[in-house]
Design a protein around this motif. Structure first.
Motif, PDB file in Angstrom:
ATOM      1  N   LEU A  14      -8.788 -56.480 121.815  1.00  0.00           N
ATOM      2  CA  LEU A  14      -9.011 -55.750 123.064  1.00  0.00           C
ATOM      3  C   LEU A  14      -8.185 -54.469 123.126  1.00  0.00           C
ATOM      4  O   LEU A  14      -8.652 -53.439 123.604  1.00  0.00           O
ATOM      5  CB  LEU A  14      -8.685 -56.650 124.259  1.00  0.00           C
ATOM      6  N   ILE A  15      -6.960 -54.529 122.618  1.00  0.00           N
ATOM      7  CA  ILE A  15      -6.129 -53.316 122.589  1.00  0.00           C
ATOM      8  C   ILE A  15      -6.729 -52.282 121.647  1.00  0.00           C
ATOM      9  O   ILE A  15      -6.782 -51.091 121.970  1.00  0.00           O
ATOM     10  CB  ILE A  15      -4.677 -53.664 122.197  1.00  0.00           C
ATOM     11  N   ALA A  16      -7.227 -52.717 120.514  1.00  0.00           N
ATOM     12  CA  ALA A  16      -7.864 -51.781 119.572  1.00  0.00           C
ATOM     13  C   ALA A  16      -9.114 -51.164 120.198  1.00  0.00           C
ATOM     14  O   ALA A  16      -9.359 -49.956 120.072  1.00  0.00           O
ATOM     15  CB  ALA A  16      -8.213 -52.505 118.274  1.00  0.00           C
ATOM     16  N   ALA A  17      -9.899 -51.984 120.881  1.00  0.00           N
ATOM     17  CA  ALA A  17     -11.097 -51.456 121.546  1.00  0.00           C
ATOM     18  C   ALA A  17     -10.722 -50.464 122.636  1.00  0.00           C
ATOM     19  O   ALA A  17     -11.411 -49.449 122.831  1.00  0.00           O
ATOM     20  CB  ALA A  17     -11.917 -52.607 122.129  1.00  0.00           C
ATOM     21  N   GLU A  18      -9.630 -50.745 123.353  1.00  0.00           N
ATOM     22  CA  GLU A  18      -9.174 -49.811 124.381  1.00  0.00           C
ATOM     23  C   GLU A  18      -8.747 -48.487 123.765  1.00  0.00           C
ATOM     24  O   GLU A  18      -9.037 -47.425 124.297  1.00  0.00           O
ATOM     25  CB  GLU A  18      -8.011 -50.425 125.167  1.00  0.00           C
ATOM     26  N   LEU A  19      -8.072 -48.532 122.637  1.00  0.00           N
ATOM     27  CA  LEU A  19      -7.649 -47.291 121.973  1.00  0.00           C
ATOM     28  C   LEU A  19      -8.844 -46.477 121.495  1.00  0.00           C
ATOM     29  O   LEU A  19      -8.812 -45.249 121.507  1.00  0.00           O
ATOM     30  CB  LEU A  19      -6.720 -47.619 120.805  1.00  0.00           C
ATOM     31  N   ILE A  20      -9.896 -47.151 121.088  1.00  0.00           N
ATOM     32  CA  ILE A  20     -11.095 -46.442 120.610  1.00  0.00           C
ATOM     33  C   ILE A  20     -11.867 -45.836 121.774  1.00  0.00           C
ATOM     34  O   ILE A  20     -12.309 -44.686 121.710  1.00  0.00           O
ATOM     35  CB  ILE A  20     -11.991 -47.405 119.797  1.00  0.00           C
ATOM     36  N   THR A  21     -12.022 -46.604 122.854  1.00  0.00           N
ATOM     37  CA  THR A  21     -12.858 -46.142 123.970  1.00  0.00           C
ATOM     38  C   THR A  21     -12.086 -45.415 125.053  1.00  0.00           C
ATOM     39  O   THR A  21     -12.673 -44.660 125.822  1.00  0.00           O
ATOM     40  CB  THR A  21     -13.588 -47.332 124.619  1.00  0.00           C
ATOM     41  N   GLY A  22     -10.789 -45.672 125.172  1.00  0.00           N
ATOM     42  CA  GLY A  22     -10.008 -45.043 126.234  1.00  0.00           C
ATOM     43  C   GLY A  22     -10.233 -45.699 127.589  1.00  0.00           C
ATOM     44  O   GLY A  22      -9.914 -45.125 128.617  1.00  0.00           O
TER      45      GLY A  22
END
Length: 141
Positions: A14-22
């Motif tokens: 989820l943190i990686a997805a947040e970094l990708i999508t903002g």
């Protein structure tokens, strides 16, 4: 594989997805997944791990949404420079008609300019302060 390890992997995903999508909401959901991992470390059942993650994640998202909605000031789009890039630009007015309108050349096209409230008509340089449909609302510089 231990359930806590799975929850920590979900948190990292989820943190990686947040970094990708903002999308900050994904970060709040990762807080919920981390709470589930802590519940797994406390030897709670899978049902309680899911409940803890759902409550913490849902509460985090709700609180973030409320905070964001409270701090965001609605701006009138006719005066928002992010919407109308022409705001603040200068136009030259040669003559005003009896209705308080003038034809000005701006960005290579003819525009109708209208005086802002409280302004006195006269020839010269005017700054665009607002867009009203296809009219430029201007004030004397």
């Amino acid at each position: 594989m231990d359930l806590s390890t799975v929850w920590w992997l979900v948190t990292g995903g989820l943190i990686a997805a947040e970094l990708i999508t903002g999308t900050f909401y994904l970060l709040m959901l990762s807080v919920g997944a981390a709470a589930s991992a802590l519940a797994a470390h406390a030897d709670l059942s899978l049902t309680w791990q899911i409940v803890v993650g759902a409550i913490v994640g849902g509460l985090s998202v709700t609180l973030w949404h409320l905070k964001k909605a409270r701090t965001q000031q609605p701006t009138e789009s006719s005066r928002n420079q992010d919407v109308h890039l022409d705001l603040g630009e200068v136009v030259q007015v040669l003559v005003w008609d009896e209705l308080g309108l003038a034809q000005v050349k701006h960005r290579g096209a003819q525009w109708t300019a209208q005086l802002a409230p409280g302004q006195v008509p006269g020839a010269g340089a005017f700054r665009i302060t607002e867009m009203a449909g296809n009219r430029l609302i201007v004030e004397k510089i």
